[in-house]
Design an enzyme around this catalytic site. Structure first.
Site, PDB file in Angstrom:
ATOM      1  N   HIS A  94      -3.862   2.146  -4.775  1.00  0.00           N
ATOM      2  CA  HIS A  94      -3.130   2.048  -3.496  1.00  0.00           C
ATOM      3  C   HIS A  94      -1.662   1.699  -3.750  1.00  0.00           C
ATOM      4  O   HIS A  94      -1.081   0.905  -3.003  1.00  0.00           O
ATOM      5  CB  HIS A  94      -3.761   0.971  -2.589  1.00  0.00           C
ATOM      6  CG  HIS A  94      -5.013   1.431  -1.916  1.00  0.00           C
ATOM      7  ND1 HIS A  94      -5.011   2.195  -0.775  1.00  0.00           N
ATOM      8  CD2 HIS A  94      -6.319   1.224  -2.222  1.00  0.00           C
ATOM      9  CE1 HIS A  94      -6.263   2.446  -0.406  1.00  0.00           C
ATOM     10  NE2 HIS A  94      -7.071   1.870  -1.269  1.00  0.00           N
TER      11      HIS A  94
ATOM     12  N   ASP B 178       0.879  -1.180   0.000  1.00  0.00           N
ATOM     13  CA  ASP B 178       0.000   0.000   0.000  1.00  0.00           C
ATOM     14  C   ASP B 178       0.903   1.212   0.000  1.00  0.00           C
ATOM     15  O   ASP B 178       2.123   1.082   0.144  1.00  0.00           O
ATOM     16  CB  ASP B 178      -0.929  -0.004   1.232  1.00  0.00           C
ATOM     17  CG  ASP B 178      -2.277   0.626   0.920  1.00  0.00           C
ATOM     18  OD1 ASP B 178      -2.297   1.783   0.480  1.00  0.00           O
ATOM     19  OD2 ASP B 178      -3.314  -0.049   1.098  1.00  0.00           O
TER      20      ASP B 178
ATOM     21  N   GLU C  99     -10.840   0.901  -4.507  1.00  0.00           N
ATOM     22  CA  GLU C  99     -10.661   2.355  -4.406  1.00  0.00           C
ATOM     23  C   GLU C  99      -9.744   2.975  -5.458  1.00  0.00           C
ATOM     24  O   GLU C  99      -9.011   3.912  -5.163  1.00  0.00           O
ATOM     25  CB  GLU C  99     -10.162   2.718  -2.998  1.00  0.00           C
ATOM     26  CG  GLU C  99     -11.155   2.312  -1.918  1.00  0.00           C
ATOM     27  CD  GLU C  99     -10.728   2.701  -0.521  1.00  0.00           C
ATOM     28  OE1 GLU C  99     -11.553   3.295   0.172  1.00  0.00           O
ATOM     29  OE2 GLU C  99      -9.600   2.398  -0.100  1.00  0.00           O
TER      30      GLU C  99
ATOM     31  N   TYR D 289     -14.735  -4.617  10.521  1.00  0.00           N
ATOM     32  CA  TYR D 289     -13.563  -3.737  10.466  1.00  0.00           C
ATOM     33  C   TYR D 289     -13.156  -3.360  11.892  1.00  0.00           C
ATOM     34  O   TYR D 289     -13.835  -2.578  12.554  1.00  0.00           O
ATOM     35  CB  TYR D 289     -13.882  -2.482   9.637  1.00  0.00           C
ATOM     36  CG  TYR D 289     -13.548  -2.640   8.165  1.00  0.00           C
ATOM     37  CD1 TYR D 289     -13.844  -3.823   7.501  1.00  0.00           C
ATOM     38  CD2 TYR D 289     -12.931  -1.631   7.452  1.00  0.00           C
ATOM     39  CE1 TYR D 289     -13.533  -3.981   6.159  1.00  0.00           C
ATOM     40  CE2 TYR D 289     -12.614  -1.776   6.107  1.00  0.00           C
ATOM     41  CZ  TYR D 289     -12.921  -2.955   5.468  1.00  0.00           C
ATOM     42  OH  TYR D 289     -12.613  -3.122   4.144  1.00  0.00           O
TER      43      TYR D 289
ATOM     44  N   GLU E  88      -3.830   2.110  10.052  1.00  0.00           N
ATOM     45  CA  GLU E  88      -3.437   3.532   9.999  1.00  0.00           C
ATOM     46  C   GLU E  88      -3.210   4.092  11.405  1.00  0.00           C
ATOM     47  O   GLU E  88      -2.276   4.846  11.645  1.00  0.00           O
ATOM     48  CB  GLU E  88      -4.515   4.378   9.309  1.00  0.00           C
ATOM     49  CG  GLU E  88      -4.557   4.249   7.802  1.00  0.00           C
ATOM     50  CD  GLU E  88      -5.510   3.166   7.335  1.00  0.00           C
ATOM     51  OE1 GLU E  88      -5.831   2.242   8.126  1.00  0.00           O
ATOM     52  OE2 GLU E  88      -5.938   3.230   6.167  1.00  0.00           O
TER      53      GLU E  88
HETATM   54  C1  ACM Z   1     -10.845  -1.415   1.831  1.00  0.00           C
HETATM   55  O1  ACM Z   1     -11.205  -1.209   3.011  1.00  0.00           O
HETATM   56  N1  ACM Z   1     -10.415  -0.405   1.082  1.00  0.00           N
HETATM   57  C2  ACM Z   1     -10.900  -2.735   1.240  1.00  0.00           C
END
Ligand code: ACM
Length: 691
Positions: free
Chosen positions: A273, A196, A329, A420, A472
């Site tokens: 990414h 990433d 994304e 998540y 992050e």
């Molecule tokens: C993601 O959370 N962008 C897969």
């Protein structure tokens, strides 16, 4: 031995109950089994099997499985010895067999206990391993194993966890420590997000700049780097922060995981990414300028050459059936003006950039398939047409997964609102900074990955479930464990146990105990017993004069966060810690919030107020001004108050009430809130409370 089938319901009693069966001369002691994930079926019998220093065990399985199981037992706290002959009168027999009545999964096992022998049989080494994990969990309660017969098998074949090692890098010993724990709870996939913008984490021999440069950055903590210069640096720079796994590290990790029946799935992000790659090898971007783009130039043949070479090395060291290619994304903006991308679109008859992305994913799938592997990607791979054999990871809710199974593809459910683990697990002010959101243990546990709306054959394509930790805001190893546990253990039960066997109350009792055990084992789990819970305003509905009344929107709510639509602001429900909990309505335009509530008759009013929340990371800010007015006719409004607020950017999650108190009369209430000029952002409001 007469048996009693206790497990018609899983509401295991906390206290032992003596069952006196009329049809049976023996008493059966029904107890509580502290086994997680909760097994499919437990039949309580009379007696116990005592584990003592003279207890022996033997394993009858293939050489590799035998080694794995023996190592697991010898490294455990059981303190028992290996013995090939079953002569001892206190023996544990572990055996892979050809058939087992009633089991449909190769990962299932049967555990039976009587006074002299404890037996675990399974159809595979994995099944035997899981049977032993069940035994280890029972033995951690007491060396006196109750006489039970357990028939157990997983609900889903895929039970995964994803760890983002790009935003912050965690060494291989730490990954092994997590593998130990995940396998204890019967998780069988570890997905590593290896690449990433924040760092490339895998040695690729053909492209050394990926680890000489793209694995290193100027700041250790992602947030400092992201809010700072976002620069990479040479590995040899004394201030370089980051790291990567060598190919030997990966071989070691893959072998370690495989002894615990966990497959490691590598993720190599494409087409987006990829800022780090495109700085190390700028010729692979549309502009050829470093630090300019996140997306590969998908019109350039050299990009395919690069990606295929990378994947060849990846496949060499990761035996996993699946190779995850990301796919999420992509901005796709540069493709619209790039000569090569435009030429590719023309050549291939692609009508838009979504189809261009899909072209690339199809090509990568063909490449992987030709090497005997399958493609896995985030749900954006559906856009522009799904590759024929791809499996979809549904993260933006469940819609992608539903779409995939309806098209006959396998899907892995990992929707943000349940899976998540980078969001807050408790009241934000009591927690270390997180990305936002609010995902308590109970919400994770409440997830059922199979939507009712699917047909039987579609349901069968729900391959499994996965918990994701994006890092992050997770700079240390201790923090990783804190965010993962016990939430990941709740998801392990979601993935393994039958839906009808699961009970939140029962799991919560086990989870409290589990947290203590994890701490004893050196895992920094979240302290569940001190959990605060959701925002108190969100815990019960509120009665007020505007409840259920019609709302007219002078400025539209943001379609991305509609909450409960046009009823949201007068539905009696206030929001929790998470702006994404469908109680908070978002407003993103410069007009902010501007609504009029019709109370239907002229009403005496003493208070008009609404709560807003702020969390700056994702761009959620307080309003700079609120204006509250009333009117008798809906045309001519009298302003009651104008509240000014100085919006300040900070790291906290905060809530603030903007309101008026006094005495007035009116039929119509107008509530306006304006974003600050400096920060703008999204305004989130939950309820306009009129008293
Ligand atoms: C993601 O959370 N962008 C897969």
């Amino acid at each position: 031995m007469k048996s009693f089938n206790f497990f018609s319901s899983v509401s295991l009693t906390a206290l032992a109950v003596i069952m006196n069966l009329a049809s049976c001369t023996q008493d059966v002691v029904e107890g509580k089994l502290y086994v997680t994930p909760v097994p499919s079926e437990v039949i309580w019998q009379k007696g116990v099997f005592r584990i003592t220093p003279s207890t022996t065990f033997s394993v009858d399985a293939s050489e590799a499985d035998k080694n794995n199981i023996e190592s697991l037992i010898l490294a455990s706290s059981l303190g028992i010895k290996k013995s090939e002959n079953n002569k001892s009168d206190n023996h544990i027999v572990l055996k892979v067999v050809g058939a087992l009545h009633g089991l449909t999964s190769m990962e299932g096992y049967e555990l039976s206990v009587d006074d002299d022998v404890l037996k675990i049989e399974a159809l595979s080494g994995a099944g035997l391993f899981y049977g032993v994990q069940t035994l280890l969990q029972m033995a951690s309660e007491s060396p006196e194993i109750p006489a039970v017969k357990i028939n157990d098998e997983p609900r889903f074949q895929y039970r995964g966890m994803m760890l983002d090692v790009s935003r912050h890098f965690y060494d291989k010993e730490f990954v092994k420590k997590q593998i130990d724990l995940l396998s204890y709870y019967k998780i069988n996939r570890l997905h590593l997000h290896l690449t990433d913008a924040a760092g490339w984490r895998l040695e690729i021999k053909k492209y050394p700049r990926l680890t000489e440069l793209a694995a290193w950055r100027t700041k250790a903590v992602w947030k400092d780097w992201w809010n700072g210069d976002r620069k990479y640096c040479e590995e040899t720079d004394p201030n370089a922060h980051g790291g990567y796994y060598t190919q030997d590290d990966i071989r070691e990790l893959v072998a370690y995981a495989s002894q615990k029946y966990i497959t490691i799935i590598p993720e190599i992000e494409m087409p987006a990414h990829s800022e780090e790659v495109l700085t190390a090898y700028p010729e692979l971007s549309c502009t050829h300028v470093p630090y300019k783009q996140a997306d590969f130039c998908v019109g350039n043949e050299k990009v395919y050459e690069f990606l295929e070479n990378v994947l060849l090395e990846v496949m060499e060291i990761f035996p996993s059936e699946y190779i995850h290619i990301g796919g999420d994304e992509a901005g796709k903006a540069s493709w619209k003006t790039c000569r090569l991308c435009q030429a590719r679109m023309k050549e291939e008859g692609l009508k838009d950039v979504n189809e261009l992305q899909s072209y690339m994913i199809h090509r990568m799938e063909k490449f992987l398939n030709s090497h005997g592997r399958n493609l896995l990607g985030w749900d954006e791979i559906l856009e522009g047409g799904l590759a024929p054999n791809a499996t979809v990871m549904s993260w933006r809710g469940t819609e992608g997964g539903i779409k995939a199974v309806k098209a006959g593809h396998k899907t892995i459910m990992t929707p943000g609102q349940y899976c998540y683990f980078d969001g807050y697990q408790d009241a934000p002010q009591t927690q270390p900074e997180a990305i936002g959101g609010y995902l308590p243990l109970s919400k994770v546990y409440s997830y059922n990955p199979v939507p009712d709306s699917l047909s039987k054959s579609e349901k069968e394509l729900i391959y499994g479930v996965q918990g994701n930790l994006w890092t992050e805001y997770v700079p240390t190893k201790e923090h990783v464990e804190y965010m993962l546990y016990p939430r990941m253990i709740a998801l392990a039960e979601v993935g393994w146990s039958r839906q009808e066997n699961r009970s939140w109350e029962d799991f919560h009792i086990r989870a409290l105990k589990t947290v203590d055990q994890l701490k004893q084992k050196g895992y920094n789990a979240f302290d569940l017993k001190n959990e605060v819970g959701n925002r108190k305003e969100a815990q019960s509905p509120i009665e007020h004069l505007a409840l259920g009344k019609k709302v007219k929107y002078n400025a539209s709510a943001w379609k991305n966060y509609p909450a409960n639509g046009d009823n949201t602001l007068t539905d009696g429900h206030r929001g929790g810690w998470n702006y994404n909990d469908r109680m908070w309505q978002g407003f993103v335009t410069k007009d902010g919030v501007d609504v009029v509530i019709d109370l239907e008759t002229e009403t005496e009013i003493h208070s008009i107020a609404a709560d807003f929340m702020q969390i700056c990371g994702p761009g959620v800010f307080m309003p700079a001004k609120a204006i509250i007015s009333v009117s008798a006719d809906g045309e001519n409004f009298t302003q009651l108050v104008e509240v000014d607020h100085k919006v300040v950017k900070d790291d906290a999650v905060s809530f603030k009430n903007f309101g008026w108190k006094g005495k007035t009369k009116g039929r119509y209430v107008r509530y306006q809130a304006l974003p600050s000029k400096e920060f703008g952002g999204v305004l989130f409001v939950d309820e306009i409370v009129v008293l």
